[in-house]
Motif scaffolding. Sequence first.
Motif, PDB file in Angstrom:
ATOM      1  N   GLN A 196     -12.410   5.724  -3.155  1.00 51.77           N
ATOM      2  CA  GLN A 196     -13.670   6.167  -3.740  1.00 51.77           C
ATOM      3  C   GLN A 196     -14.868   5.675  -2.919  1.00 51.77           C
ATOM      4  OE1 GLN A 196     -14.107   5.177  -7.868  1.00 51.77           O
ATOM      5  NE2 GLN A 196     -15.871   6.490  -8.141  1.00 51.77           N
ATOM      6  N   THR A 197     -14.807   4.437  -2.446  1.00 55.94           N
ATOM      7  CA  THR A 197     -15.872   3.886  -1.609  1.00 55.94           C
ATOM      8  C   THR A 197     -15.227   3.261  -0.372  1.00 55.94           C
ATOM      9  OG1 THR A 197     -15.821   1.812  -2.866  1.00 55.94           O
ATOM     10  CG2 THR A 197     -17.452   3.455  -3.528  1.00 55.94           C
ATOM     11  N   GLU A 200     -17.176   0.414   1.341  1.00 56.57           N
ATOM     12  CA  GLU A 200     -17.664  -0.701   0.513  1.00 56.57           C
ATOM     13  C   GLU A 200     -16.510  -1.210  -0.340  1.00 56.57           C
ATOM     14  OE1 GLU A 200     -21.707  -1.066  -1.731  1.00 56.57           O
ATOM     15  OE2 GLU A 200     -20.227  -0.457  -3.244  1.00 56.57           O
TER      16      GLU A 200
END
Length: 311
Positions: A196-197, A200
């Motif tokens: 999803q990220t 990060e």
Amino acid sequence: MEALNDVAVFVQVVECGSFTAAAERLGLSRSVVSKYITRREGRLGARLLNRTTRRLSLTETGHLFFQRSQRALLEIEEAEAEVSRLQEAPRGKLRINSPMSFGILHIAPALPEFLARYPDLSVEMNLDDRQVNLVEEGFDLAIRIAELPESSLIARRLAPCRHAVCATPAYFKSHGTPRKPQDLRRHNAITFRYQQTPDEWHFVSGQGEVTRVQIDGSLQMNNSLALREALLREAGLTLIPTFIVGDDLRAGRLQAVLTEYRTLELSIYAVYPHRRFLSPKVRAFIDFLAEKISDPPDWERAGSGCHEAMQ
């Protein structure tokens, strides 16, 4: 039995919207259907239907009785189907969709045992990291690794899907071992495109403090098995599912760091279309998977290296 017949006929009349249509569906005469309704109203001491020459409508009492009766008949129908299913052996073709890496490592090796257990079944397995539409593409069931949003699909959780920050011992010897999440900024991170990220990474300390780290790297991939190969060739470090690297951690080929932090946690689900009755072949495969993939799963059990990394 007479009372149950009365109720069943009443429900059919309401669902069909007329005595005539209900009579045709049930294979009875209109007068017999009317007799059933009149008998039921007489036993209840209440009018259920308002009748005119043009249409039928439910009274307030009739509306309540219809809702309860319809639900009760569905329960009886499902109970009968459940008993029938117990007598059926799974058979036919089972079409499965699975994420590529998980399917290769953990579904495909288990299929020979499953087929030996159910000789009247055949399996067609599709490996695809995209999220397929089960109904439109004709799949009986799919494996999903995610936190599932609300949907019309039915899901059974099989196991957690935890992640660990890993690299080879040689990589850490050359580039230093991260002691806190912020140290990752100094490392070459191999990222997974479908996270999803991907750029990060999130970490949660034992005290519940959340740290978000922007990471950077020269390599991004869309397949976890390819990512593992890059790890083993000391291309950098990564955040990777423990179902991919359990054997590598156990053997010492890879080393997990920052193990005192919790990081990305998803779940492994078996999902199937919303259907009134679950077919024996789908039920058999889901039960088989639940038997094979327990919580904690094999790749995280004590001695694998992953178990300790996730504590």
